[in-house]
Structures are given as structure tokens and as C-alpha cells.
Design an enzyme around this catalytic site. Structure first.
Site, PDB file in Angstrom:
ATOM      1  N   CYS A  32       0.835  -1.206   0.000  1.00  0.00           N
ATOM      2  CA  CYS A  32       0.000   0.000   0.000  1.00  0.00           C
ATOM      3  C   CYS A  32       0.871   1.259   0.000  1.00  0.00           C
ATOM      4  CB  CYS A  32      -0.908  -0.005   1.233  1.00  0.00           C
ATOM      5  SG  CYS A  32      -2.037   1.417   1.275  1.00  0.00           S
ATOM      6  N   CYS A  43       0.266   4.972   6.930  1.00  0.00           N
ATOM      7  CA  CYS A  43      -0.371   4.774   8.238  1.00  0.00           C
ATOM      8  C   CYS A  43       0.658   4.129   9.175  1.00  0.00           C
ATOM      9  CB  CYS A  43      -1.598   3.879   8.111  1.00  0.00           C
ATOM     10  SG  CYS A  43      -2.765   4.448   6.848  1.00  0.00           S
ATOM     11  N   CYS A  86       0.400   0.380  10.377  1.00  0.00           N
ATOM     12  CA  CYS A  86      -0.013  -0.672   9.441  1.00  0.00           C
ATOM     13  C   CYS A  86       1.159  -1.409   8.785  1.00  0.00           C
ATOM     14  CB  CYS A  86      -0.910  -0.077   8.357  1.00  0.00           C
ATOM     15  SG  CYS A  86      -1.547  -1.354   7.234  1.00  0.00           S
ATOM     16  N   CYS A 116     -16.094  -9.377   5.905  1.00  0.00           N
ATOM     17  CA  CYS A 116     -15.489  -8.087   5.594  1.00  0.00           C
ATOM     18  C   CYS A 116     -14.259  -8.323   4.725  1.00  0.00           C
ATOM     19  CB  CYS A 116     -15.078  -7.372   6.877  1.00  0.00           C
ATOM     20  SG  CYS A 116     -16.467  -7.082   7.994  1.00  0.00           S
ATOM     21  N   CYS A 149     -19.173  -6.659   3.773  1.00  0.00           N
ATOM     22  CA  CYS A 149     -18.570  -5.365   4.100  1.00  0.00           C
ATOM     23  C   CYS A 149     -17.260  -5.266   3.332  1.00  0.00           C
ATOM     24  CB  CYS A 149     -18.325  -5.272   5.606  1.00  0.00           C
ATOM     25  SG  CYS A 149     -17.514  -3.732   6.128  1.00  0.00           S
ATOM     26  N   CYS A 180     -19.502   1.646   8.700  1.00  0.00           N
ATOM     27  CA  CYS A 180     -18.716   1.041   9.781  1.00  0.00           C
ATOM     28  C   CYS A 180     -17.504   1.953   9.984  1.00  0.00           C
ATOM     29  CB  CYS A 180     -18.294  -0.375   9.375  1.00  0.00           C
ATOM     30  SG  CYS A 180     -17.169  -1.172  10.540  1.00  0.00           S
ATOM     31  N   ARG A 239     -18.048  -2.763  18.074  1.00  0.00           N
ATOM     32  CA  ARG A 239     -17.263  -3.978  17.839  1.00  0.00           C
ATOM     33  C   ARG A 239     -15.959  -3.966  18.633  1.00  0.00           C
ATOM     34  NH1 ARG A 239     -16.633  -4.406  12.194  1.00  0.00           N
ATOM     35  NH2 ARG A 239     -18.649  -5.428  12.215  1.00  0.00           N
TER      36      ARG A 239
END
Length: 329
Positions: free
Chosen positions: A54, A58, A61, A98, A130, A190, A262
Site C-alpha cells: 500500500c 499509516c 499498518c 469483511c 462489508c 462502519c 465492535r
């Protein structure tokens, strides 16, 4: 019945968050029990359909290309692979799948077409679908809705003021714009955040304030405990104390009483009693299955044993939609 408010002030939320812990849990548990089926917990399974590489930065991550982690870059999965994973998840008790792709944003190409096919295929299995694919424009959100997407995950991660410390390759407003595009397509939202990034209590309260003052609260609010991964800037962050997770969950339950809250990443580090406190405080959703994208998670069997011990039951798929249809008829 608890009033659903959208005009919470930061001061009000701070007062709730900072209340004596036992009082806070009691208040949240009371509100949770006012809603029917408080012992029902939604089980979701999270599948990484495109892993690593990616371009974002972040700082928590392991899928960011710029960090040196053990994550292997994997191309977008095939539709039949996703269907097989969905079958296993459903057999394990999951009512929602998801699908996460390590993209900065969705691009209108063959990969996105394949994701739309995945959404259609899983939707036909009577599972809620999702996706978390990065930023979306209105047209892309509508295409996902037309394919049968039930929910879209796009976490705020932290407060607006703290955001640039965690991520510089996109802005907080980019997050809000995508959530708005998802809403326009009538897809369930979400959105939550991560605890343990080095944020202040004020940052946590500010993030909850942003979520709770939206015109419509997110239908699902994930509260994640940071799982530090070697090779990321957050690798040396200490483990989040369980009382911090309980405070976040309880506060979210009080200010967003109808949302599914959650208990997400970080459960492998939690004991049964830690998780029981989170459920008592108003959590009514978990991710099940051995992995959360790239980090460890309890197995379905472990979770089923926990459910039996605590007297919890799995929530059926499309429950809100089915309830609405009953009211209409």
C-alpha cells in the site's frame, strides 16, 4: 428507552469517559440492556483480499510498502477463493464477511470489477458483505451498493487534531468525504478508531465526538486496540490497558446507543474476563477467525467456547433489514 442524540458536546463525552469505572460500566450496561437482544453478538470474519504494497504511510499498518515488515505482498484474490473463505466463515458462525484491500483508493479498473463480483457472490450466500478498500467517490459507492454491498468500513483512526501524526498521505476530511459518499449510496457505515497510538484522552474523546455528532451514527463502531507490528513506526508502543478499551466501548455505547460496537483488534492479548468486561460495557460485535487481515486473532472454536461460557449468542445476518421489513408489513 434511551434517546438517540446527535448534539453531544466534547465536555459531556469527557464527563462520561472519565466517570468512575464501575459507574461507567453500570451506566453503559443499563443502556445496552434497554435494547433488545443485548446478549446477541454479531460475528464478522475479516479477509485480506489484496495484501501489502500500500502507498499510504499509516504508522500502525504492516501493509504499507514503505515499512519493512514480514507481510508478503499478494495480488487480488480470485472470486472462487473468496467464496470458499466465506463458506468457512459462515460454517464457523460468521454472519458478515469483511473484505479488505490494501489500496489508497478505489480505481475504476478490472480489479474493482472483480471486487464487485466478489460482493455479488458472497451476498448470494445470505451473508452481509462489508468492504474496506480505501477512499471512494460517489459513483464507486453506488456501484458497490448496486452489487449488494451491505456495509463499508472507513475508520477515523484518531482525532482530527492527532491525524497528521499518524498518517500524512491523506487527510481527516478525506475520511469524512468517503463516509459521506457511502451514506449517499445508502450503504451501512462502519467507522471507529484505534486505541494505543500514543493519542491523548482528549484525542479519544474528540474522535468519539466526531462519530456521535454525525447526522446518522455509524451502524457499526469498531474499537481496536493497537497490535504493534515490528517494522512499523508503532512497533514499540505499549499494550493498551484493558480499562482503556472498556472506557472507549462503554462511552461509545452510551453516546451511540443503537450502534453495533465492535471489540476488534487486540483480542488475542485479552483474557476471557477482559473480554467479558467489554461485552458488559456494551460491545456486541467481534471479528472471528484466525487472522485480522495480517495480525493474529482467536479462532472460531475459541470464540464459540467463550460465547457458551458468557451466555452470548451469534446474531443472524441482515437483522436490521429483516426487522424493517416486518415493520413495513
Amino acid at each position: 428507552m434511551t434517546e438517540v442524540r446527535h448534539n453531544w458536546t466534547k465536555e459531556e463525552i469527557a464527563e462520561i469517559y472519565n466517570a468512575p469505572l464501575m459507574d461507567l460500566i453500570y451506566r453503559a450496561a443499563t443502556i445496552h440492556r434497554e435494547n433488545e437482544d443485548y446478549a446477541e453478538v454479531q460475528i464478522s470474519s475479516l479477509l485480506s483480499i489484496k495484501t501489502g504494497g500500500c502507498p499510504e504511510d499509516c504508522s500502525y499498518c504492516p501493509q504499507a510498502a514503505r515499512y519493512h515488515t514480514d507481510v508478503e505482498v499478494q495480488a487480488l484474490m480470485q472470486v472462487d477463493q473468496v467464496v470458499n473463505a466465506a463458506k468457512k466463515a459462515k460454517e464457523g458462525g460468521a454472519s458478515r464477511l469483511c473484505m479488505g484491500a490494501a489500496w489508497r483508493e478505489v480505481r475504476d479498473n478490472r480489479d474493482f470489477d472483480r471486487v464487485l463480483d466478489m460482493v455479488k457472490a458472497v451476498n448470494e450466500m445470505d451473508m452481509e458483505v462489508c468492504c474496506t478498500l480505501g477512499m471512494l467517490n460517489e459513483h464507486q459507492a453506488q456501484r458497490l451498493a448496486d452489487a449488494g454491498l451491505y456495509a463499508y468500513n472507513h475508520n477515523l483512526d484518531t482525532s482530527e487534531d492527532d491525524y497528521k501524526r499518524i498518517i500524512t498521505t491523506r487527510s481527516f476530511d478525506d475520511r469524512l468525504n468517503t463516509i459521506e459518499n457511502v451514506r449517499k449510496a445508502k450503504i451501512s457505515v462502519c467507522s471507529g478508531g484505534i486505541v494505543g497510538l500514543g493519542e491523548t484522552t482528549d484525542d479519544r474523546i474528540s474522535m468519539l465526538h466526531t462519530l456521535s455528532t454525525m447526522k446518522k451514527h455509524p451502524e457499526s463502531v469498531p474499537i481496536n486496540a493497537l497490535v504493534p507490528v515490528k517494522g512499523t513506526p508503532m512497533e514499540d508502543r505499549p499494550r493498551v490497558p484493558i480499562q482503556d478499551m472498556v472506557r472507549m466501548i462503554a462511552t461509545a455505547r452510551i453516546i451511540m446507543p443503537k450502534s453495533v460496537v465492535r471489540l476488534s483488534a487486540g483480542r488475542t492479548e485479552m483474557s476471557l474476563s477482559d473480554q467479558a468486561l467489554c461485552f458488559m460495557a456494551g460491545a456486541n460485535s467481534i471479528f472471528a477467525g484466525e487472522k485480522l487481515l495480517t495480525t493474529p486473532n482467536p479462532t472460531f472454536n475459541e470464540d464459540m467456547q467463550m460465547f457458551e461460557t458468557l451466555g452470548l449468542t451469534p446474531r443472524e445476518s441482515f437483522k436490521e433489514r429483516k426487522k424493517a421489513q416486518v415493520v413495513e408489513n
